[in-house]
Design a protein around this motif. Structure first.
Motif, PDB file in Angstrom:
ATOM      1  N   LEU A   1       0.834  -1.201   0.000  1.00 19.63           N
ATOM      2  CA  LEU A   1       0.000   0.000   0.000  1.00 19.63           C
ATOM      3  C   LEU A   1       0.870   1.252   0.000  1.00 19.63           C
ATOM      4  O   LEU A   1       0.560   2.235  -0.682  1.00 19.63           O
ATOM      5  CB  LEU A   1      -0.926   0.003   1.220  1.00 19.63           C
ATOM      6  N   ALA A   2       1.963   1.217   0.762  1.00 11.69           N
ATOM      7  CA  ALA A   2       2.875   2.358   0.786  1.00 11.69           C
ATOM      8  C   ALA A   2       3.520   2.566  -0.582  1.00 11.69           C
ATOM      9  O   ALA A   2       3.628   3.698  -1.066  1.00 11.69           O
ATOM     10  CB  ALA A   2       3.952   2.144   1.853  1.00 11.69           C
ATOM     11  N   VAL A   3       3.919   1.479  -1.226  1.00 10.23           N
ATOM     12  CA  VAL A   3       4.551   1.570  -2.546  1.00 10.23           C
ATOM     13  C   VAL A   3       3.574   2.123  -3.575  1.00 10.23           C
ATOM     14  O   VAL A   3       3.877   3.060  -4.323  1.00 10.23           O
ATOM     15  CB  VAL A   3       5.073   0.187  -2.992  1.00 10.23           C
ATOM     16  N   HIS A   4       2.387   1.551  -3.631  1.00 12.84           N
ATOM     17  CA  HIS A   4       1.417   1.953  -4.651  1.00 12.84           C
ATOM     18  C   HIS A   4       0.805   3.319  -4.340  1.00 12.84           C
ATOM     19  O   HIS A   4       0.476   4.079  -5.258  1.00 12.84           O
ATOM     20  CB  HIS A   4       0.329   0.893  -4.772  1.00 12.84           C
ATOM     21  N   GLY A   5       0.648   3.640  -3.058  1.00 11.11           N
ATOM     22  CA  GLY A   5       0.154   4.965  -2.704  1.00 11.11           C
ATOM     23  C   GLY A   5       1.114   6.049  -3.143  1.00 11.11           C
ATOM     24  O   GLY A   5       0.704   7.129  -3.576  1.00 11.11           O
ATOM     25  N   ASP A   6       2.413   5.767  -3.057  1.00 10.10           N
ATOM     26  CA  ASP A   6       3.422   6.729  -3.488  1.00 10.10           C
ATOM     27  C   ASP A   6       3.413   6.898  -5.004  1.00 10.10           C
ATOM     28  O   ASP A   6       3.938   7.873  -5.525  1.00 10.10           O
ATOM     29  CB  ASP A   6       4.806   6.272  -3.027  1.00 10.10           C
ATOM     30  N   GLN A   7       2.801   5.948  -5.721  1.00 10.37           N
ATOM     31  CA  GLN A   7       2.676   6.032  -7.173  1.00 10.37           C
ATOM     32  C   GLN A   7       1.344   6.653  -7.600  1.00 10.37           C
ATOM     33  O   GLN A   7       1.021   6.679  -8.782  1.00 10.37           O
ATOM     34  CB  GLN A   7       2.809   4.636  -7.788  1.00 10.37           C
ATOM     35  N   GLY A   8       0.582   7.145  -6.629  1.00 10.98           N
ATOM     36  CA  GLY A   8      -0.653   7.853  -6.943  1.00 10.98           C
ATOM     37  C   GLY A   8      -1.909   7.012  -6.951  1.00 10.98           C
ATOM     38  O   GLY A   8      -2.978   7.514  -7.327  1.00 10.98           O
ATOM     39  N   TRP A   9      -1.844   5.752  -6.501  1.00 12.42           N
ATOM     40  CA  TRP A   9      -3.029   4.898  -6.527  1.00 12.42           C
ATOM     41  C   TRP A   9      -3.866   5.116  -5.276  1.00 12.42           C
ATOM     42  O   TRP A   9      -3.394   4.948  -4.157  1.00 12.42           O
ATOM     43  CB  TRP A   9      -2.629   3.430  -6.649  1.00 12.42           C
ATOM     44  N   GLU A  10      -5.134   5.457  -5.489  1.00 12.73           N
ATOM     45  CA  GLU A  10      -6.075   5.673  -4.396  1.00 12.73           C
ATOM     46  C   GLU A  10      -6.981   4.447  -4.261  1.00 12.73           C
ATOM     47  O   GLU A  10      -7.645   4.049  -5.212  1.00 12.73           O
ATOM     48  CB  GLU A  10      -6.935   6.907  -4.650  1.00 12.73           C
ATOM     49  N   VAL A  11      -7.013   3.850  -3.091  1.00 10.74           N
ATOM     50  CA  VAL A  11      -7.903   2.713  -2.844  1.00 10.74           C
ATOM     51  C   VAL A  11      -9.321   3.239  -2.656  1.00 10.74           C
ATOM     52  O   VAL A  11      -9.586   4.043  -1.758  1.00 10.74           O
ATOM     53  CB  VAL A  11      -7.463   1.919  -1.597  1.00 10.74           C
TER      54      VAL A  11
ATOM     55  N   SER B   1      -6.154   9.336 -10.830  1.00  9.22           N
ATOM     56  CA  SER B   1      -6.642  10.413 -11.679  1.00  9.22           C
ATOM     57  C   SER B   1      -5.593  10.829 -12.699  1.00  9.22           C
ATOM     58  O   SER B   1      -4.395  10.846 -12.415  1.00  9.22           O
ATOM     59  CB  SER B   1      -7.045  11.616 -10.822  1.00  9.22           C
ATOM     60  N   ALA B   2      -6.052  11.178 -13.890  1.00 13.30           N
ATOM     61  CA  ALA B   2      -5.147  11.652 -14.936  1.00 13.30           C
ATOM     62  C   ALA B   2      -4.986  13.167 -14.874  1.00 13.30           C
ATOM     63  O   ALA B   2      -4.093  13.723 -15.510  1.00 13.30           O
ATOM     64  CB  ALA B   2      -5.678  11.243 -16.311  1.00 13.30           C
ATOM     65  N   ARG B   3      -5.836  13.847 -14.099  1.00 13.35           N
ATOM     66  CA  ARG B   3      -5.795  15.314 -14.066  1.00 13.35           C
ATOM     67  C   ARG B   3      -4.986  15.856 -12.895  1.00 13.35           C
ATOM     68  O   ARG B   3      -4.287  16.850 -13.024  1.00 13.35           O
ATOM     69  CB  ARG B   3      -7.225  15.855 -13.992  1.00 13.35           C
ATOM     70  N   ALA B   4      -5.111  15.225 -11.748  1.00 14.37           N
ATOM     71  CA  ALA B   4      -4.399  15.713 -10.563  1.00 14.37           C
ATOM     72  C   ALA B   4      -3.977  14.505  -9.740  1.00 14.37           C
ATOM     73  O   ALA B   4      -4.715  14.030  -8.900  1.00 14.37           O
ATOM     74  CB  ALA B   4      -5.302  16.632  -9.739  1.00 14.37           C
ATOM     75  N   THR B   5      -2.798  13.992 -10.043  1.00 16.63           N
ATOM     76  CA  THR B   5      -2.327  12.789  -9.378  1.00 16.63           C
ATOM     77  C   THR B   5      -1.687  13.140  -8.044  1.00 16.63           C
ATOM     78  O   THR B   5      -0.718  13.891  -7.987  1.00 16.63           O
ATOM     79  CB  THR B   5      -1.306  12.037 -10.256  1.00 16.63           C
ATOM     80  N   LEU B   6      -2.226  12.575  -6.987  1.00 13.02           N
ATOM     81  CA  LEU B   6      -1.705  12.796  -5.646  1.00 13.02           C
ATOM     82  C   LEU B   6      -1.074  11.520  -5.108  1.00 13.02           C
ATOM     83  O   LEU B   6      -1.461  10.419  -5.475  1.00 13.02           O
ATOM     84  CB  LEU B   6      -2.825  13.234  -4.699  1.00 13.02           C
ATOM     85  N   ARG B   7      -0.116  11.693  -4.233  1.00 16.80           N
ATOM     86  CA  ARG B   7       0.416  10.560  -3.498  1.00 16.80           C
ATOM     87  C   ARG B   7      -0.536  10.273  -2.330  1.00 16.80           C
ATOM     88  O   ARG B   7      -1.104  11.195  -1.755  1.00 16.80           O
ATOM     89  CB  ARG B   7       1.817  10.868  -2.959  1.00 16.80           C
ATOM     90  N   TRP B   8      -0.698   9.003  -2.007  1.00 17.79           N
ATOM     91  CA  TRP B   8      -1.589   8.613  -0.924  1.00 17.79           C
ATOM     92  C   TRP B   8      -0.822   7.853   0.149  1.00 17.79           C
ATOM     93  O   TRP B   8       0.128   7.136  -0.150  1.00 17.79           O
ATOM     94  CB  TRP B   8      -2.726   7.744  -1.455  1.00 17.79           C
ATOM     95  N   GLU B   9      -1.242   8.025   1.384  1.00 19.72           N
ATOM     96  CA  GLU B   9      -0.682   7.241   2.472  1.00 19.72           C
ATOM     97  C   GLU B   9      -1.795   6.416   3.108  1.00 19.72           C
ATOM     98  O   GLU B   9      -2.959   6.824   3.111  1.00 19.72           O
ATOM     99  CB  GLU B   9      -0.005   8.139   3.510  1.00 19.72           C
ATOM    100  N   TYR B  10      -1.412   5.266   3.619  1.00 20.48           N
ATOM    101  CA  TYR B  10      -2.385   4.312   4.146  1.00 20.48           C
ATOM    102  C   TYR B  10      -1.953   3.806   5.510  1.00 20.48           C
ATOM    103  O   TYR B  10      -0.776   3.819   5.864  1.00 20.48           O
ATOM    104  CB  TYR B  10      -2.534   3.118   3.190  1.00 20.48           C
ATOM    105  N   ARG B  11      -2.932   3.319   6.253  1.00 22.15           N
ATOM    106  CA  ARG B  11      -2.650   2.640   7.511  1.00 22.15           C
ATOM    107  C   ARG B  11      -3.716   1.579   7.752  1.00 22.15           C
ATOM    108  O   ARG B  11      -4.839   1.688   7.248  1.00 22.15           O
ATOM    109  CB  ARG B  11      -2.579   3.628   8.677  1.00 22.15           C
ATOM    110  N   ARG B  12      -3.327   0.567   8.473  1.00 21.77           N
ATOM    111  CA  ARG B  12      -4.243  -0.533   8.797  1.00 21.77           C
ATOM    112  C   ARG B  12      -4.417  -0.596  10.300  1.00 21.77           C
ATOM    113  O   ARG B  12      -3.453  -0.529  11.041  1.00 21.77           O
ATOM    114  CB  ARG B  12      -3.665  -1.853   8.297  1.00 21.77           C
TER     115      ARG B  12
END
Length: 255
Positions: free
Chosen positions: A90-100, A114-125
């Motif tokens: 999740l940390a790896v893919h969130g840093d690549q802009g993937w939002e769960v 998003s193709a318009r405004a790609t953000l980095r995401w952080e996750y926790r469980r």
């Protein structure tokens, strides 16, 4: 009392965070004017009234496309990992802009970028079983964390990195969509290998005639059931350990 210098600094940071999130300039201007008017009436300091600017920008909803303007070019990708590898991936893919967006019925992470405004995401469980759920939500939601999926005793939370990193939370050049969809830890690979050996042996026995189709079906079902139960047991046991650790950390030391 609020000062012009305090407000200018705060709203400059808020504007930058909203612009990084892809909010149109017209919407940003209108939002800032409304907020300034509110502060003029209350006389409060902006950070005391709204909280940190980056976190407040996330709460304003500027981190996703407007409902009237869906992002048709957004990428979609679904993947999964075992419980011992999920947070790392999740940390790896969130840093690549993937939002769960959610977890499906199979426990897979359904993601969007998003193709318009790609953000980095952080996750926790977090363990959210039973009465712990209300407590965890009450602690995390004010910090901008949003529950994006549940699996067994776990809840997965997401937050745009812009909530803490400001403009640095944006991703200028997103990497290509990963080719893989399954990310297993060493333990997960061992469990899968055992399952394949059992099923492969049953298929070989069926082929040479020592095991009928009914026996093959029963063997595959038993192997799958054992694998699922074993994995669930590991996940639940790990969740209980994490819950116990959390309670121990929160308990005051005995005199």
């Amino acid at each position: 009392m609020s000062t012009n210098k305090d407000s200018d600094r705060y709203f400059t940071e808020l504007t930058d965070a909203l612009r990084t999130a892809g909010v149109p300039d017209g919407q940003i201007t209108a939002t800032v004017e409304d907020l300034r008017g509110h502060l003029a009436e209350t006389g409060a300091l902006p950070e005391e009234e709204f909280g940190p600017a980056a976190g407040f920008a996330a709460q304003l909803g500027g981190v996703v496309p407007l409902p009237a303007e869906p992002d048709e070019r957004a990428e979609n990708w679904t993947w999964t990992a075992d419980i011992f590898n999920d947070r790392r991936m999740l940390a790896v893919h969130g840093d690549q802009g993937w939002e769960v967006e959610t977890l499906d019925s199979l426990g897979r992470f359904v993601c969007r970028r998003s193709a318009r405004a790609t953000l980095r995401w952080e996750y926790r469980r977090e363990v959210i079983a039973g009465r712990r759920r209300t407590k965890v939500l009450a602690e995390l939601e004010p910090e901008g964390w949003e529950l994006c999926g549940e699996w067994l005793v776990y809840g997965y939370f997401k937050r745009p990195r812009a909530a803490t990193a400001g403009p640095a939370g944006a991703l200028e050049t997103p990497p290509a969509t990963p080719l893989g969809q399954l990310f297993l830890s060493r333990r997960g690979k061992v469990a899968l290998a055992v399952w394949l050996v059992l099923v492969g042996g049953a298929m070989a026995a069926c082929f040479i005639g020592t095991l009928g189709m009914g026996g093959l079906a029963i063997t595959i079902a038993l192997a799958s059931m054992f694998s699922a139960l074993f994995t669930s047991q590991l996940e639940t046991a790990k969740g209980r350990v994490e819950t116990a650790k959390g309670r121990a950390e929160q308990s005051p030391p005995s005199p």
